[in-house]
Structure formats: structure tokens, C-alpha cells
Design an enzyme around this catalytic site. Structure first.
Site, PDB file in Angstrom:
ATOM      1  N   ASP A 195     -53.670  16.013  20.041  1.00 54.14           N
ATOM      2  CA  ASP A 195     -53.125  16.367  18.722  1.00 54.14           C
ATOM      3  C   ASP A 195     -51.980  17.352  18.907  1.00 54.14           C
ATOM      4  O   ASP A 195     -52.124  18.368  19.606  1.00 54.14           O
ATOM      5  CB  ASP A 195     -54.225  16.991  17.857  1.00 54.14           C
ATOM      6  N   ASN A 203     -41.624  18.728  10.729  1.00 49.70           N
ATOM      7  CA  ASN A 203     -41.202  17.878   9.612  1.00 49.70           C
ATOM      8  C   ASN A 203     -40.629  18.700   8.463  1.00 49.70           C
ATOM      9  O   ASN A 203     -39.608  18.340   7.859  1.00 49.70           O
ATOM     10  CB  ASN A 203     -42.377  17.048   9.112  1.00 49.70           C
ATOM     11  N   ASP A 212     -40.025  12.113  13.765  1.00 45.20           N
ATOM     12  CA  ASP A 212     -40.160  10.787  14.375  1.00 45.20           C
ATOM     13  C   ASP A 212     -39.618  10.791  15.802  1.00 45.20           C
ATOM     14  O   ASP A 212     -40.227  10.218  16.713  1.00 45.20           O
ATOM     15  CB  ASP A 212     -39.419   9.746  13.546  1.00 45.20           C
ATOM     16  N   ASP A 238     -49.852  12.612  13.860  1.00 45.76           N
ATOM     17  CA  ASP A 238     -49.477  13.260  15.118  1.00 45.76           C
ATOM     18  C   ASP A 238     -50.647  13.280  16.100  1.00 45.76           C
ATOM     19  O   ASP A 238     -50.696  14.118  16.991  1.00 45.76           O
ATOM     20  CB  ASP A 238     -48.987  14.690  14.855  1.00 45.76           C
TER      21      ASP A 238
END
Length: 310
Positions: A195, A203, A212, A238
Site C-alpha cells: 500500500d 492526488n 496515475d 493505491d
């Protein structure tokens, strides 16, 4: 294997019908009954075996069908009987293209048209060369076209478009096969959940396109450091999943250490297979370890929390 069983069964049925209503006095009725019996037996065997049918057995069954077609072509008493096998060639080619890798489908198509053409050449009737050539060419072309399309669709269906890794469904299917094999032969297997830390901040701060790009970079960084047998997939958002065949906990920790150096920090949880484990139970244990690690890190980074605990 259900469709392959249907292929043999329907072929046997058509042979039986042809034996009951022969097109010519010279029709080899005895051979048709024999082929009908073989088709019925093979179909029944495939249906009874079900999921236990191996890939090798499937190849043998398909090659056998092509061989029986060749025998039927060789013993046909009329030109119509030979030419009537043309659509069957196309059906077999399309089956191979749809269910097999392209190289295997090509091999089956070549054997199919070679054997069937040899049978047609030695057949008593004549005057069907052009019609047979059309059937052969169409079989090869349709097998190639459908094989390429099916391969592309299978790849798209199994691949995460952002990272190029296996998507969740494809990863789970392959990981379940790896787990079943490990339990069958007694080899260790470890699953890891990975993770990314603070990915939401990327973001929010830099935009989703930056997020991305980061996911793609991390996936490429990890993939380059894994073994060929390791299976890395995107679990969602993620979070990534990693299946490590023939790897115990110590080996998994050594391998995960090699993944350091990614462009963002990350956390992981692992679970090594125990007798009776399912993939779901492994993922649940790995998930619990992952979030236990995150909670410990959160407490260590928050002096107020440590004071309150203490």
C-alpha cells in the site's frame, strides 16, 4: 472442455445420421458407425472428467477430432460429402483460436488442414479441388484472425490499463492456481499486500494525472526487481498484491527489501500459506498485518498519541 465434448458429440451424431441415411450406395456405413461411437465415447469421457481434464488431454482430443475428419474425408463416397466437411474445418479452427494461445491454435489449424487435405486427396470422388481450397484458405485465415483478436481481448481483460500489471480478477485466478499447486506439492507460498503511503496527498496536491504517473512508475520499479515466477497485480486504488510461489516468510521479507527505492514510501503486510488456507484467508491476514503496521507508524509519528497511551 464442455464445448470440445460438444464438438465430438455432435460429430458423432452427424456420423450416425449419415449412417442411417447414406448419400450413396458406396457410403462406408460401417465406418460412419465406428466414428459415431468414437465421438460419443470421447464426448462422454470429457464430460465425466470435467475440470480434471488437463491441457495436454485437451490438445490430444482436438488433434484426434482433426484426424477423424481426415479419415472421414478419405472414405467419402461423393464430392458433396468431402466438400461438406469444409464448414467443419472452419468450426474446428475457430474453436482452437478462441480457446488456445495463438501458437497452439496455428499448430492445430495446420494439422487440421494438412490431415484433412491428405484425406480428401485419396478420396474416390473428384472435381471438388477449388471448393476444398476455398475451405482450407478460409479456415487458416479465420483461425489467424480470430486467434489474434481473442489474444488481444484476453490480454485486455486480464491487464490493469494504468500500470500494465495483472488486474484484480486475473491476479486472483492465477494466485489461486499457485496456491493449489503449493498445497498439492507441499511448497511454501507467501502473499503480500503493498500500500502506497500518503498517495491521496499526491492526488490532492499535484492532480490525478500525477498520481496515475506515480502508480505506473512504482509498478515498473517493482516489476523490474521481481523474479519471473512472482505475480504482481493491482488490487485497486493505491494497493497492490504480490504472490510469491516457493517462498517462505523469511524469503518474502528478503525479496520485499529489494523493492525499496520506489518514488514513494509504501507499507506491506504478508501472510504465508498454512494447511487449509484459501486465498481469501491469506489476503485477510496480510491486510490485518498491513494496517497493524500503519497504526504503529501513526502512533510513532504522533507524540500526543504516545503521551495519551501512556
Amino acid at each position: 472442455m464442455g464445448l470440445l465434448a460438444l464438438l465430438h458429440g455432435s460429430g458423432g451424431l452427424l456420423c450416425a445420421l449419415s449412417a442411417l441415411h447414406p448419400m450413396s450406395p458406396r457410403t462406408p456405413v460401417g465406418l460412419l458407425w465406428a466414428l459415431a461411437a468414437v465421438g460419443g465415447v470421447v464426448a462422454a469421457a470429457l464430460l465425466l472428467a470435467g475440470q480434471r481434464v488437463t491441457v495436454a488431454v485437451g490438445h490430444v482430443a482436438l488433434a484426434l477430432y482433426s484426424t477423424l475428419l481426415a479419415v472421414l474425408a478419405a472414405c467419402s463416397a461423393t464430392a458433396v460429402g468431402v466438400v461438406g466437411l469444409g464448414p467443419v474445418l472452419i468450426v474446428v479452427g475457430l474453436y482452437a483460436a478462441h480457446f488456445l494461445p495463438l501458437r497452439a491454435a496455428r499448430a492445430h489449424a495446420v494439422w487440421l488442414v494438412t490431415a484433412a487435405t491428405a484425406g480428401a486427396v485419396v478420396a474416390v470422388p473428384s472435381g471438388f479441388a477449388m471448393a476444398w481450397l476455398v475451405a482450407v484458405v478460409n479456415t487458416l485465415l479465420l483461425t489467424e484472425a480470430h486467434g489474434r483478436l481473442s489474444g488481444r481481448l484476453r490480454t485486455d481483460a486480464a491487464t490493469d490499463p494504468l500500470t500494465g500489471l495483472a488486474n484484480r480478477r486475473a491476479w486472483q485466478e492465477e494466485a489461486e492456481r499457485c496456491l493449489a499447486r503449493a498445497q498439492r506439492v507441499g511448497e511454501p507460498l507467501t502473499v503480500a499486500l503493498l500500500d502506497l503511503d500518503d498517495f491521496k496527498l499526491v492526488n490532492d496536491r499535484d492532480g490525478h494525472s500525477a498520481g496515475d504517473r506515480l502508480l505506473h512508475e512504482v509498478a515498473a520499479h517493482w516489476q523490474a526487481r521481481l523474479r519471473a515466477s512472482d505475480l504482481l497485480g493491482r488490487h485497486g486504488g493505491d494497493e497492490f498484491v504480490l504472490c510469491l510461489p516457493d517462498t517462505d516468510l523469511a524469503g518474502a521479507e528478503d525479496l520485499l527489501a529489494r523493492l525499496d527505492g520506489a518514488p514513494i514510501s509504501w507499507s506491506f503486510g504478508t501472510a504465508t500459506a498454512r494447511p487449509g488456507d484459501s486465498l481469501q484467508s491469506l489476503l485477510q491476514r496480510a491486510d490485518a498485518e498491513l494496517y497493524a503496521l500503519k497504526r504503529r507508524r501513526g502512533r510513532a509519528a504522533d507524540p500526543g498519541a504516545r503521551l495519551g497511551d501512556g
